[in-house]
Write a protein that holds these residues in place. Structure first.
Motif, mmCIF file in Angstrom:
data_model
loop_
_atom_site.group_PDB
_atom_site.id
_atom_site.type_symbol
_atom_site.label_atom_id
_atom_site.label_comp_id
_atom_site.label_asym_id
_atom_site.label_seq_id
_atom_site.Cartn_x
_atom_site.Cartn_y
_atom_site.Cartn_z
ATOM 1 N N ILE A 141 -24.873 -24.502 32.853
ATOM 2 C CA ILE A 141 -25.337 -25.149 34.275
ATOM 3 C C ILE A 141 -25.967 -26.940 33.909
ATOM 4 O O ILE A 141 -24.841 -27.565 34.333
ATOM 5 C CB ILE A 141 -26.730 -24.966 34.604
ATOM 6 C CG1 ILE A 141 -26.359 -23.067 35.430
ATOM 7 C CG2 ILE A 141 -27.273 -25.440 36.374
ATOM 8 C CD1 ILE A 141 -26.592 -23.000 36.549
ATOM 9 N N GLY A 142 -26.084 -26.879 32.724
ATOM 10 C CA GLY A 142 -26.866 -27.890 32.194
ATOM 11 C C GLY A 142 -25.782 -28.784 31.624
ATOM 12 O O GLY A 142 -24.783 -30.085 31.976
ATOM 13 N N THR A 143 -24.460 -28.354 31.166
ATOM 14 C CA THR A 143 -23.858 -29.059 30.106
ATOM 15 C C THR A 143 -22.484 -28.463 31.097
ATOM 16 O O THR A 143 -21.378 -30.023 31.373
ATOM 17 C CB THR A 143 -23.333 -28.002 28.705
ATOM 18 O OG1 THR A 143 -24.725 -28.462 27.804
ATOM 19 C CG2 THR A 143 -22.376 -29.487 27.762
ATOM 20 N N GLY A 144 -21.994 -27.699 31.094
ATOM 21 C CA GLY A 144 -20.950 -27.407 32.141
ATOM 22 C C GLY A 144 -21.072 -27.524 33.447
ATOM 23 O O GLY A 144 -19.828 -28.473 33.744
ATOM 24 N N LEU A 145 -21.881 -27.400 34.282
ATOM 25 C CA LEU A 145 -21.713 -27.709 35.290
ATOM 26 C C LEU A 145 -22.141 -29.042 36.194
ATOM 27 O O LEU A 145 -21.621 -29.889 36.860
ATOM 28 C CB LEU A 145 -22.567 -26.718 37.087
ATOM 29 C CG LEU A 145 -22.253 -27.030 38.266
ATOM 30 C CD1 LEU A 145 -21.646 -25.858 38.714
ATOM 31 C CD2 LEU A 145 -23.182 -27.448 38.760
ATOM 32 N N SER A 149 -28.394 -34.890 39.050
ATOM 33 C CA SER A 149 -29.498 -35.600 38.380
ATOM 34 C C SER A 149 -30.287 -34.960 38.299
ATOM 35 O O SER A 149 -31.199 -34.027 37.874
ATOM 36 C CB SER A 149 -29.716 -37.200 38.625
ATOM 37 O OG SER A 149 -29.239 -37.982 38.267
ATOM 38 N N LEU A 150 -30.802 -34.594 39.959
ATOM 39 C CA LEU A 150 -31.751 -33.352 40.465
ATOM 40 C C LEU A 150 -31.367 -32.115 40.181
ATOM 41 O O LEU A 150 -32.401 -31.395 39.462
ATOM 42 C CB LEU A 150 -31.280 -32.973 41.913
ATOM 43 C CG LEU A 150 -32.323 -32.047 42.936
ATOM 44 C CD1 LEU A 150 -33.431 -32.819 42.553
ATOM 45 C CD2 LEU A 150 -31.886 -31.969 43.876
ATOM 46 N N VAL A 151 -29.992 -31.304 39.760
ATOM 47 C CA VAL A 151 -29.993 -30.050 39.595
ATOM 48 C C VAL A 151 -30.363 -30.278 37.843
ATOM 49 O O VAL A 151 -31.766 -29.173 36.867
ATOM 50 C CB VAL A 151 -28.795 -29.188 39.529
ATOM 51 C CG1 VAL A 151 -27.864 -28.276 38.958
ATOM 52 C CG2 VAL A 151 -28.082 -29.652 41.157
ATOM 53 N N LEU A 167 -40.739 -29.950 40.385
ATOM 54 C CA LEU A 167 -40.427 -28.577 41.367
ATOM 55 C C LEU A 167 -40.083 -27.573 39.961
ATOM 56 O O LEU A 167 -41.214 -26.545 40.518
ATOM 57 C CB LEU A 167 -38.928 -29.008 41.577
ATOM 58 C CG LEU A 167 -38.631 -27.932 43.020
ATOM 59 C CD1 LEU A 167 -39.430 -27.949 43.735
ATOM 60 C CD2 LEU A 167 -36.962 -28.420 43.412
ATOM 61 N N ALA A 168 -39.559 -27.818 39.421
ATOM 62 C CA ALA A 168 -39.331 -26.573 38.255
ATOM 63 C C ALA A 168 -40.678 -26.767 37.765
ATOM 64 O O ALA A 168 -40.822 -25.066 37.757
ATOM 65 C CB ALA A 168 -38.431 -27.329 37.112
ATOM 66 N N GLY A 193 -30.478 -41.684 40.575
ATOM 67 C CA GLY A 193 -31.168 -40.698 39.633
ATOM 68 C C GLY A 193 -32.043 -40.336 39.010
ATOM 69 O O GLY A 193 -32.753 -38.913 38.615
ATOM 70 N N LEU A 194 -32.603 -41.525 38.762
ATOM 71 C CA LEU A 194 -33.991 -40.684 37.720
ATOM 72 C C LEU A 194 -35.103 -40.366 38.642
ATOM 73 O O LEU A 194 -35.999 -38.969 38.542
ATOM 74 C CB LEU A 194 -34.936 -42.368 37.589
ATOM 75 C CG LEU A 194 -33.318 -43.240 36.063
ATOM 76 C CD1 LEU A 194 -33.661 -44.675 36.230
ATOM 77 C CD2 LEU A 194 -33.471 -41.928 35.032
ATOM 78 N N ALA A 195 -35.061 -40.643 39.989
ATOM 79 C CA ALA A 195 -36.024 -40.145 41.201
ATOM 80 C C ALA A 195 -35.427 -38.405 40.929
ATOM 81 O O ALA A 195 -36.358 -37.839 41.261
ATOM 82 C CB ALA A 195 -36.042 -40.849 42.007
ATOM 83 N N ALA A 196 -34.544 -38.430 41.291
ATOM 84 C CA ALA A 196 -33.914 -37.124 41.362
ATOM 85 C C ALA A 196 -34.438 -35.865 39.823
ATOM 86 O O ALA A 196 -34.464 -34.971 40.091
ATOM 87 C CB ALA A 196 -32.721 -36.700 41.757
ATOM 88 N N ALA A 197 -34.056 -36.367 38.974
ATOM 89 C CA ALA A 197 -33.937 -36.298 37.506
ATOM 90 C C ALA A 197 -35.861 -35.876 37.577
ATOM 91 O O ALA A 197 -36.436 -34.289 37.165
ATOM 92 C CB ALA A 197 -33.939 -36.449 36.818
#
Length: 124
Positions: A67-71, A44-46, A118-119, A108-112
Motif C-alpha cells: 500500500i505505501g510504496t506500491g499503491l 498522504s492520508l492513506v 486516526l490510526a 498534504g501534511l494535514a492529511a498525513a
C-alpha cells in the motif's frame, strides 16, 4: 519477492490515479489542477494511516510495501504537481500556481497527520 508487492500496489495505484484525476478534473471548470491535488492529498492520508498502523503494530512490512510504496507511490505524483505548477506560472496564472503550492503542502501534511492520528485512535 517484496518487489512483487510493490508492483501489485502500483498496478492498482497508477490507473486509480489517472481515473480519479480525470473524474475530478471533469467536474471543475478551472485551470487549477484539482485532480492532482485530490490524488496527492488522498495518498498522504492513506500513507499517514498506514504509517500510524505500522507504528502501532497493527500492520506489517508487507502491507507497507503493497500500500505505501506500491499503491501510494503510483497514486501520488510530485512530478505532475511540479509540472502543473510550472504550466500555471507560464500561462500567467501565478495566483493559481501559488495556491497550488501552498494548498498542496498544507493539505498534504494535514492529511498525513490526520491519518497517523486516526490510526492511533483506531489501534488503542
Amino acid at each position: 519477492m517484496n518487489w512483487l508487492l510493490v508492483i501489485a500496489g502500483a498496478v492498482v495505484g497508477a490507473p486509480l490515479r489517472y481515473l480519479t484525476d480525470r473524474a475530478v478534473q471533469a467536474g471543475h471548470d478551472s485551470v487549477f489542477p484539482w485532480g492532482t491535488f485530490v490524488v496527492n492529498v488522498t495518498g498522504s492520508l492513506v500513507l499517514g494511516l498506514l504509517t500510524g498502523a505500522v507504528s502501532a503494530g497493527a500492520a506489517g512490512p508487507h502491507l507497507q510495501l503493497l500500500i505505501g510504496t506500491g499503491l501510494c507511490g503510483a497514486l501520488t505524483t510530485y512530478s505532475t504537481f511540479s509540472y502543473e505548477t510550472l504550466r500555471l506560472t507560464e500561462a500567467g496564472a501565478g495566483l493559481y500556481a501559488a495556491a497550488n503550492v501552498v494548498a498542496s503542502l498544507v493539505a498534504g501534511l494535514a492529511a498525513a497527520f490526520a491519518g497517523v492520528a486516526l490510526a492511533g485512535a483506531l489501534t488503542t
